[in-house]
Design an enzyme around this catalytic site. Structure first.
Site, PDB file in Angstrom:
ATOM      1  N   SER A 123       0.830  -1.203   0.000  1.00 44.68           N
ATOM      2  CA  SER A 123       0.000   0.000   0.000  1.00 44.68           C
ATOM      3  C   SER A 123       0.869   1.258   0.000  1.00 44.68           C
ATOM      4  CB  SER A 123      -0.957  -0.051   1.192  1.00 44.68           C
ATOM      5  OG  SER A 123      -2.049   0.793   1.012  1.00 44.68           O
ATOM      6  N   HIS A 140      -7.805  -5.530  -0.468  1.00 45.86           N
ATOM      7  CA  HIS A 140      -6.614  -4.694  -0.560  1.00 45.86           C
ATOM      8  C   HIS A 140      -5.349  -5.529  -0.523  1.00 45.86           C
ATOM      9  CE1 HIS A 140      -4.145  -1.223  -0.324  1.00 45.86           C
ATOM     10  NE2 HIS A 140      -3.918  -1.261   0.964  1.00 45.86           N
ATOM     11  N   ASP A 191      -9.361  -4.009  -5.700  1.00 46.94           N
ATOM     12  CA  ASP A 191      -8.794  -3.306  -4.540  1.00 46.94           C
ATOM     13  C   ASP A 191      -9.545  -1.985  -4.333  1.00 46.94           C
ATOM     14  OD1 ASP A 191      -7.146  -1.904  -2.682  1.00 46.94           O
ATOM     15  OD2 ASP A 191      -5.420  -3.071  -3.338  1.00 46.94           O
TER      16      ASP A 191
END
Length: 543
Positions: free
Chosen positions: A249, A507, A479
């Site tokens: 991320s 995610h 996502d």
């Protein structure tokens, strides 16, 4: 001002870290820490009085180990020791984990002005005779603790390919975890600040002023580019010629900046759940809100096909029914069994944060929403607490404001002109009408850096790297937090990069597909680059 959702721009939620833990590692809870000063230099501690802050400037060339002023930092010897007892439980870790601190300059442009102590943990390779080096890990955030990531995943990662071949190394970035943690509000003030449905015009300024009063001398220097420079110092101190790295991320932005800053030191880098460095914060948030809108609709439509769905049996109407219920809490909030008030803001935070986990979290979310719609909001508030880092005793993690401080230091302080702002609001209303209706202006400023005291020289830009070693970018088609288009975009902008795709909701990809894990592990260990166009299903077996 966005009334929280710090994990929206990156820290992995409980569901994702749990999946990672089963395969490799897990967790991301911060703990306290501080700073130290160079000899004869005042320490930039948490109690430093408010003073005017300088605008940090890019480090002059040469950078890294070639800079004579940084020689001592690059040549330092790490003093590894058994990790100290957990400050909350008092329990002592009797595993092989080792802890240390890495000394880095507060300001790379002026290394003599002071230093920071970066918290570091190492889980030595399970098969020392097959060890290929160190693997640095970052769980996202900004503000996620790499130290806690490694600690929480230590037991689960035993016997995995990566743990056998690498020393698993986690560190806490500047402003987070035990590395000069930034926590500007007390617990009581933060409760109200995070959950209010009536944020005033000075809502963002209240946090900015509190942070300026406590951390004025640190705020200009907690940006991601400085953390990337810290990673290179850590690489050298670990004895590695090149950096091997797995970033999730927000950690993809950190890894991208490292590749831009130190292309000749890029080893095997994997960036999973890519952010979009070339996109402004406002447009970034519009695109992210659209991702959550899509995920919310997917969840609600799936619910409508299940017996007992609280949103009815019509998949087209179910998303609107959920949004109407959550928005309705603004006028009719729920009172939990412990006397807390479940506001619309808190409820939205809990629901959207839960969408990080994809389909595996849909069943429990259905039950939690069903309970809330029947008047019991305790479970939904627990989701909101998990999103905000609030524990069962009402205390927030030590680096509660690292998310805001790092984003603002990364150049999110510029407010777009009025015409661009109106265009963004219109775009938001078109692409994410359900998730943004509660507070559309706040949706554009997550976090709110408009009154932040420390200006930044960093600007959104296409990150390019001259690294000769290829970089692997992992993108997931469903996502919600880092849309798949960002992975495609980052792969294109980096230059020498290949895209590895996971088909599915949720995610990041590494914790959700053994097919992804197999490809990533082979690249990290042996440098085997995935074939262009490789696509993996969610939860698939390696074969």
């Amino acid at each position: 001002m966005k009334n929280l959702r710090p994990s929206r721009r990156a820290t992995l939620p409980v569901a994702v870290t749990a999946a990672l833990g089963a395969a490799l590692l897990a967790g991301c809870t911060s703990s306290g820490g501080g700073t130290t000063a160079a000899s004869g230099t005042p320490s930039p501690s948490a109690t430093t009085a408010a003073t005017p802050t300088a605008t940090p400037t890019p480090t002059p060339r040469p950078t890294g180990a070639a800079d004579p002023a940084l020689k001592a930092f690059y040549g330092q010897q790490l003093a590894w020791a058994a990790c100290p007892p957990d400050p909350k439980t008092g329990t002592t870790d009797d595993s092989a984990l080792q802890c240390t601190t890495l000394k880095v300059p507060l300001d790379y442009a002026n290394p003599a002005t002071g230093t920071l102590d970066v918290a570091v943990v190492r889980d030595p390779a399970g098969k020392p005779d097959q060890r290929v080096g160190s693997l640095l890990l970052n769980p996202g955030g900004p503000g996620g603790s790499g130290v806690n990531m490694v600690k929480a995943g230590a037991k689960q990662s035993k016997g995995t390919t990566l743990h056998d071949r690498f020393d698993m190394v986690g560190f806490d970035p500047r402003g987070a975890g035990a590395t000069s943690p930034i926590n500007c509000l007390d617990d009581h003030a933060r409760d109200g600040w995070l959950t209010t449905d009536q944020p005033g015009d000075d809502h963002g300024k209240a946090l900015a002023d509190a942070c300026q009063a406590k951390y004025a001398s640190v705020l200009p220097y907690v940006g991601t580019r400085n953390t990337a420079r810290d990673m290179d110092v850590l690489r050298a101190a670990l004895g590695d010629q090149k950096l091997n790295y797995l970033g999730m991320s927000y950690g993809t932005y950190l890894g991208s900046l490292y590749a831009e800053e130190f292309p000749d030191r890029v080893g095997h880098l994997v960036l999973d759940g890519a952010t979009s460095p070339s996109t402004s914060l406002v447009q970034h948030n519009v695109e992210q809100q659209a991702g959550f809108e899509r995920a919310l609709k997917a969840f609600a439509a799936d619910c409508a096909g299940k017996d007992g769905c609280p949103l009815g049996q019509d998949p087209d109407r179910a998303p609107q029914k959920l949004a109407d219920f959550l928005d309705g809490l603004k006028d009719k909030p729920l009172t939990t069994s412990d006397g807390r008030t479940l506001t619309a803001t808190a409820a939205w935070n809990g629901v959207l944060d839960n969408l990080y986990g994809g389909e595996r979290d849909w069943k429990p979310l259905r039950e939690i929403i069903k309970a809330a719609m029947r008047g019991k909001g305790d479970y939904l508030y627990q989701l909101a607490d998990g999103a905000s880092g609030r524990d069962k005793d009402g205390h927030y993690k030590a680096s509660a404001d690292a998310y805001t401080a790092i984003h603002c230091a990364d150049g999110a302080t510029n407010t777009p002109p009025a015409d661009q702002l109106q265009a963004a609001l219109a775009d938001l209303a078109t692409k994410a009408p359900l998730v943004s209706k509660h507070n559309p202006a706040a949706a554009l400023f997550d976090p709110d850096c408009r009154t932040w005291p420390a200006a930044s020289a960093e600007k959104p830009h296409a990150v390019k790297s001259a690294a000769t070693n290829p970089i692997v970018v992992v993108g997931s088609t469903g996502d919600p937090a880092t849309p798949y288009a960002w992975a495609e975009k980052l792969t294109s902008e980096l230059g020498n990069a290949v895209l590895l795709t996971r088909e599915g909701e949720g995610h990041t990809g590494y914790g959700a597909s053994s097919c992804i894990r197999t490809a990533v592990d082979a690249f990290l260990v042996d440098g085997t680059v995935p074939a262009a166009g490789t696509r993996c299903p969610t939860y698939a077996s390696a074969g």
